[in-house]
Write a protein that holds these residues in place. Sequence first.
Motif, PDB file in Angstrom:
ATOM      1  N   GLU A 632       0.823  -1.215   0.000  1.00  0.00           N
ATOM      2  CA  GLU A 632       0.000   0.000   0.000  1.00  0.00           C
ATOM      3  C   GLU A 632       0.857   1.266   0.000  1.00  0.00           C
ATOM      4  O   GLU A 632       0.541   2.239  -0.688  1.00  0.00           O
ATOM      5  N   ILE A 633       1.948   1.256   0.752  1.00  0.00           N
ATOM      6  CA  ILE A 633       2.774   2.465   0.835  1.00  0.00           C
ATOM      7  C   ILE A 633       3.797   2.540  -0.294  1.00  0.00           C
ATOM      8  O   ILE A 633       4.582   3.482  -0.366  1.00  0.00           O
ATOM      9  N   GLY A 634       3.771   1.525  -1.191  1.00  0.00           N
ATOM     10  CA  GLY A 634       4.658   1.578  -2.340  1.00  0.00           C
ATOM     11  C   GLY A 634       6.065   1.101  -2.066  1.00  0.00           C
ATOM     12  O   GLY A 634       6.982   1.400  -2.839  1.00  0.00           O
ATOM     13  N   PHE A 635       6.260   0.345  -0.974  1.00  0.00           N
ATOM     14  CA  PHE A 635       7.594  -0.188  -0.667  1.00  0.00           C
ATOM     15  C   PHE A 635       7.841  -1.488  -1.425  1.00  0.00           C
ATOM     16  O   PHE A 635       8.939  -1.728  -1.937  1.00  0.00           O
ATOM     17  N   THR A 636       6.813  -2.349  -1.475  1.00  0.00           N
ATOM     18  CA  THR A 636       6.929  -3.613  -2.219  1.00  0.00           C
ATOM     19  C   THR A 636       5.850  -3.664  -3.294  1.00  0.00           C
ATOM     20  O   THR A 636       4.909  -2.865  -3.312  1.00  0.00           O
ATOM     21  N   ARG A 637       6.014  -4.648  -4.174  1.00  0.00           N
ATOM     22  CA  ARG A 637       5.047  -4.855  -5.246  1.00  0.00           C
ATOM     23  C   ARG A 637       4.809  -6.349  -5.375  1.00  0.00           C
ATOM     24  O   ARG A 637       5.747  -7.144  -5.375  1.00  0.00           O
ATOM     25  N   ARG A 638       3.536  -6.722  -5.464  1.00  0.00           N
ATOM     26  CA  ARG A 638       3.202  -8.144  -5.505  1.00  0.00           C
ATOM     27  C   ARG A 638       3.423  -8.704  -6.905  1.00  0.00           C
ATOM     28  O   ARG A 638       3.004  -8.120  -7.902  1.00  0.00           O
ATOM     29  N   VAL A 639       4.098  -9.867  -6.977  1.00  0.00           N
ATOM     30  CA  VAL A 639       4.294 -10.610  -8.219  1.00  0.00           C
ATOM     31  C   VAL A 639       3.891 -12.048  -7.930  1.00  0.00           C
ATOM     32  O   VAL A 639       4.637 -12.797  -7.291  1.00  0.00           O
ATOM     33  N   GLY A 640       2.700 -12.434  -8.356  1.00  0.00           N
ATOM     34  CA  GLY A 640       2.184 -13.753  -7.991  1.00  0.00           C
ATOM     35  C   GLY A 640       1.913 -13.797  -6.495  1.00  0.00           C
ATOM     36  O   GLY A 640       1.225 -12.932  -5.941  1.00  0.00           O
ATOM     37  N   ASP A 641       2.471 -14.793  -5.802  1.00  0.00           N
ATOM     38  CA  ASP A 641       2.303 -14.899  -4.349  1.00  0.00           C
ATOM     39  C   ASP A 641       3.459 -14.249  -3.594  1.00  0.00           C
ATOM     40  O   ASP A 641       3.466 -14.256  -2.353  1.00  0.00           O
ATOM     41  N   ALA A 642       4.426 -13.707  -4.323  1.00  0.00           N
ATOM     42  CA  ALA A 642       5.609 -13.139  -3.675  1.00  0.00           C
ATOM     43  C   ALA A 642       5.616 -11.615  -3.816  1.00  0.00           C
ATOM     44  O   ALA A 642       4.801 -11.022  -4.519  1.00  0.00           O
ATOM     45  N   ARG A 643       6.556 -10.976  -3.107  1.00  0.00           N
ATOM     46  CA  ARG A 643       6.755  -9.531  -3.188  1.00  0.00           C
ATOM     47  C   ARG A 643       8.180  -9.235  -3.612  1.00  0.00           C
ATOM     48  O   ARG A 643       9.122  -9.910  -3.192  1.00  0.00           O
ATOM     49  N   VAL A 644       8.337  -8.192  -4.410  1.00  0.00           N
ATOM     50  CA  VAL A 644       9.638  -7.665  -4.759  1.00  0.00           C
ATOM     51  C   VAL A 644       9.640  -6.190  -4.373  1.00  0.00           C
ATOM     52  O   VAL A 644       8.599  -5.603  -4.080  1.00  0.00           O
ATOM     53  N   LEU A 645      10.830  -5.573  -4.369  1.00  0.00           N
ATOM     54  CA  LEU A 645      10.899  -4.157  -4.039  1.00  0.00           C
ATOM     55  C   LEU A 645      10.264  -3.334  -5.162  1.00  0.00           C
ATOM     56  O   LEU A 645      10.506  -3.587  -6.347  1.00  0.00           O
ATOM     57  N   ALA A 646       9.458  -2.348  -4.763  1.00  0.00           N
ATOM     58  CA  ALA A 646       8.787  -1.507  -5.761  1.00  0.00           C
ATOM     59  C   ALA A 646       9.730  -0.516  -6.399  1.00  0.00           C
ATOM     60  O   ALA A 646       9.475  -0.008  -7.489  1.00  0.00           O
ATOM     61  N   GLU A 647      10.844  -0.186  -5.728  1.00  0.00           N
ATOM     62  CA  GLU A 647      11.812   0.746  -6.272  1.00  0.00           C
ATOM     63  C   GLU A 647      13.185   0.372  -5.740  1.00  0.00           C
ATOM     64  O   GLU A 647      13.312  -0.431  -4.802  1.00  0.00           O
ATOM     65  N   PRO A 648      14.250   0.919  -6.302  1.00  0.00           N
ATOM     66  CA  PRO A 648      15.598   0.534  -5.883  1.00  0.00           C
ATOM     67  C   PRO A 648      15.830   0.796  -4.396  1.00  0.00           C
ATOM     68  O   PRO A 648      15.170   1.642  -3.790  1.00  0.00           O
ATOM     69  N   PRO A 649      16.761   0.085  -3.792  1.00  0.00           N
ATOM     70  CA  PRO A 649      17.077   0.291  -2.373  1.00  0.00           C
ATOM     71  C   PRO A 649      17.491   1.740  -2.101  1.00  0.00           C
ATOM     72  O   PRO A 649      17.965   2.446  -2.978  1.00  0.00           O
ATOM     73  N   GLY A 650      17.299   2.166  -0.874  1.00  0.00           N
ATOM     74  CA  GLY A 650      17.668   3.516  -0.485  1.00  0.00           C
ATOM     75  C   GLY A 650      16.497   4.293   0.062  1.00  0.00           C
ATOM     76  O   GLY A 650      16.657   5.350   0.658  1.00  0.00           O
ATOM     77  N   ARG A 651      15.281   3.764  -0.134  1.00  0.00           N
ATOM     78  CA  ARG A 651      14.098   4.421   0.409  1.00  0.00           C
ATOM     79  C   ARG A 651      14.150   4.378   1.922  1.00  0.00           C
ATOM     80  O   ARG A 651      14.455   3.361   2.519  1.00  0.00           O
ATOM     81  N   SER A 652      13.859   5.488   2.570  1.00  0.00           N
ATOM     82  CA  SER A 652      13.847   5.545   4.037  1.00  0.00           C
ATOM     83  C   SER A 652      12.748   4.653   4.560  1.00  0.00           C
ATOM     84  O   SER A 652      11.591   4.813   4.184  1.00  0.00           O
ATOM     85  N   PRO A 653      13.051   3.673   5.417  1.00  0.00           N
ATOM     86  CA  PRO A 653      12.044   2.718   5.860  1.00  0.00           C
ATOM     87  C   PRO A 653      10.977   3.384   6.713  1.00  0.00           C
ATOM     88  O   PRO A 653      11.233   4.293   7.470  1.00  0.00           O
ATOM     89  N   GLY A 654       9.756   2.846   6.557  1.00  0.00           N
ATOM     90  CA  GLY A 654       8.653   3.274   7.418  1.00  0.00           C
ATOM     91  C   GLY A 654       8.122   4.647   7.102  1.00  0.00           C
ATOM     92  O   GLY A 654       7.419   5.233   7.903  1.00  0.00           O
ATOM     93  N   ARG A 655       8.432   5.223   5.888  1.00  0.00           N
ATOM     94  CA  ARG A 655       7.994   6.586   5.588  1.00  0.00           C
ATOM     95  C   ARG A 655       6.992   6.625   4.433  1.00  0.00           C
ATOM     96  O   ARG A 655       6.864   7.631   3.763  1.00  0.00           O
ATOM     97  N   GLY A 656       6.303   5.536   4.187  1.00  0.00           N
ATOM     98  CA  GLY A 656       5.373   5.503   3.064  1.00  0.00           C
ATOM     99  C   GLY A 656       4.089   6.240   3.367  1.00  0.00           C
ATOM    100  O   GLY A 656       3.811   6.609   4.491  1.00  0.00           O
ATOM    101  N   PRO A 657       3.278   6.462   2.360  1.00  0.00           N
ATOM    102  CA  PRO A 657       1.999   7.120   2.541  1.00  0.00           C
ATOM    103  C   PRO A 657       1.125   6.364   3.530  1.00  0.00           C
ATOM    104  O   PRO A 657       1.002   5.149   3.473  1.00  0.00           O
TER     105      PRO A 657
END
Length: 663
Positions: A632-657
């Motif tokens: 929901e906050i755009g940190f991960t993105r669902r691909v099938g039953d798994a999640r991948v990162l929605a954007e490259p590393p470096g995003r400040s954790p816990g600061r999503g919408p």
Amino acid sequence: MYVIGTAGHIDHGKSTLIRALTGMDPDRLKEEKERGMTIDLGFAWLTLPSGREAGIVDVPGHHRFIRNMLAGASGIRLTLLVVAANDSWMPQSQEHLEILDLLGVQRGIVVLTKKDLVDEEWLALVEEDVRERLAGTVLDGAPIVAVSSVTGEGLEELTAMIDDMLAGLPPPVDYGRPRLWIDRVFTIRGAGTVVTGTLEGGSLAVDQEVEVLPSGKRARVRSVQTHKRAVERAGPGSRVAVNLAGLDKAELARGDAVCGAGQRQATRIVNAGLRVLPSLDYELEDMLELKLYAGSAERVCRIRLLDRKAAQPGDECLVQLWLAQPAPVAFGDRFVLRDPARQKTVGGGQIIDASAERVRLPSLRLPAPPRGRRLPGAPRERRLDLAGLRGRWELAAGDPSSYPRLAGMLLAHWQVATTEEIVREIPAPRQAVVDEIARLSGAGRAVVLPSAVVDGEAWRLFSEALTGHLADFHRRYPLRAGPGRETVRSHLGVPARLFEEAVERLSREGRVVREEAVLRLPSHTVQLSGEQEAAAARLMELLHRKPYSPPGWDELVETHGFDPELLTGLIGLGRLVRISQDLVFPRDVVEDVQRRVQERVLERGSVDVAALRDMLGTSRKYALPMLEYFDEIGFTRRVGDARVLAEPPGRSPGRGPGSAAGG
């Protein structure tokens, strides 16, 4: 280009005078020639000594054809009131003069025809009688010239007099919104449908798209003629013949108007100022059925008296007219009312509100403007503003150059309008109206937003309603940052675009603060008391006991006794993160999980619910909402039953919408 109109009793020599002046016979119908009497409108033109051109509209004098006379009287700038010297003043002389008075035709010449049939002594008596009858009317003091259409005596003097009077007229105003009241419709073989009329308000040009009102049908101007000469463009004040492509003769009629496409509207309800003729021998009752004549239009209507129970002869009163069919009338238009049952002209006046249909008038009470046109604060129902209507009447009766002042009156009535809506209602150049709106804005009487203009008083009421709602919310929920913007908008009942623009304006003025989806007053901050801080410490200690499988919201409230407002306040302060309807976590726990998910994905390419569950030593009940929150906050993105990162590393954790949003 100027348009002259005749007026006068039957058989007083109007058509003969036109033939003598122009060499053209205005009587075009076979029946007219056989009976020697004008039945319908006739047309001619002449070139004056100065080189000016003037069109002439010849009107019938017989009382049975007064409707045709009224259709031709619209748009004339100079009238020739014809009185036969051998007959003197007659009934239709009087009625035509009253109509000219009601239509406000302020320039005129009285032409005493058939001079060759009377002696000088009789002619002097007739002239004296005519002057007495003109006293107190619109033609009071008008020049009088005696002529003979047979011998030509006096015609040269009359022509020079016409030339001089036209020289003193201001040019017609072109405010870019043409209207051609149709007085004739016919077909020319090989060309198609042709309409004629006197053009006002703007120009018509070849290939221009036009709209015929009230039908709303569109057409293209194939060609334009003035005085049988083809022109590329005809300006206001001209007698014009327009060849329309795309419409048949049967789709048009006298009383329709050819207008610029989308520039005007037809209406069934108008407010007006009415002057009842002093010569009328009965009173006008409320809801009386009459006939309205405006432009070349003739409409059956009912009259509603707004400021009295009955109108007496000579009264000036405010009325509302309910038309059986729409008419494309506008502010300032002159009209005449006739009683069809008694065959009498009862009065006339000016349109002062052509948009009355936008707010219906049941039992003389105005409801709030239609949905989407109202800002809160004003009463939902209000009495008709008679003082405001009188102000409009005074404005309509004055110099047309002051018509842009109508913008403020419209805003006071409508509360909210677009610039285009205001421009469309005011017969004045667009820039003059825009300048008036800017003046109102500078004086604090209007607020200009990107898509709308708001009346100054309506803006004050709206601002007070919004800030009052926020203040009430802060009193009731001191631990919340503020209500959601959409919640506030729904509470106030304001359309979304208008609301967002208004909030943006208030935010720039420092009257409200926008924080993501939340609104608050600038003075409001969330602060915990000592007792609440102690409760917050106990709550954090409880949640950290089992950081990855904490108690749910209901358990925290019902079992452990925590105030839900405290939980909401801590979410607003960013100490807690609500990842689902039932689950809240301390911020440091969410940030820890976010880092671990990132490391897992970078190491193995993805993470799923089972992997996160095992990583945290928790259950699917907690792992799944956590991953859905990261989606929901755009940190991960669902691909099938798994999640991948929605954007490259470096995003400040816990600061999503939404990570610090109110619950």
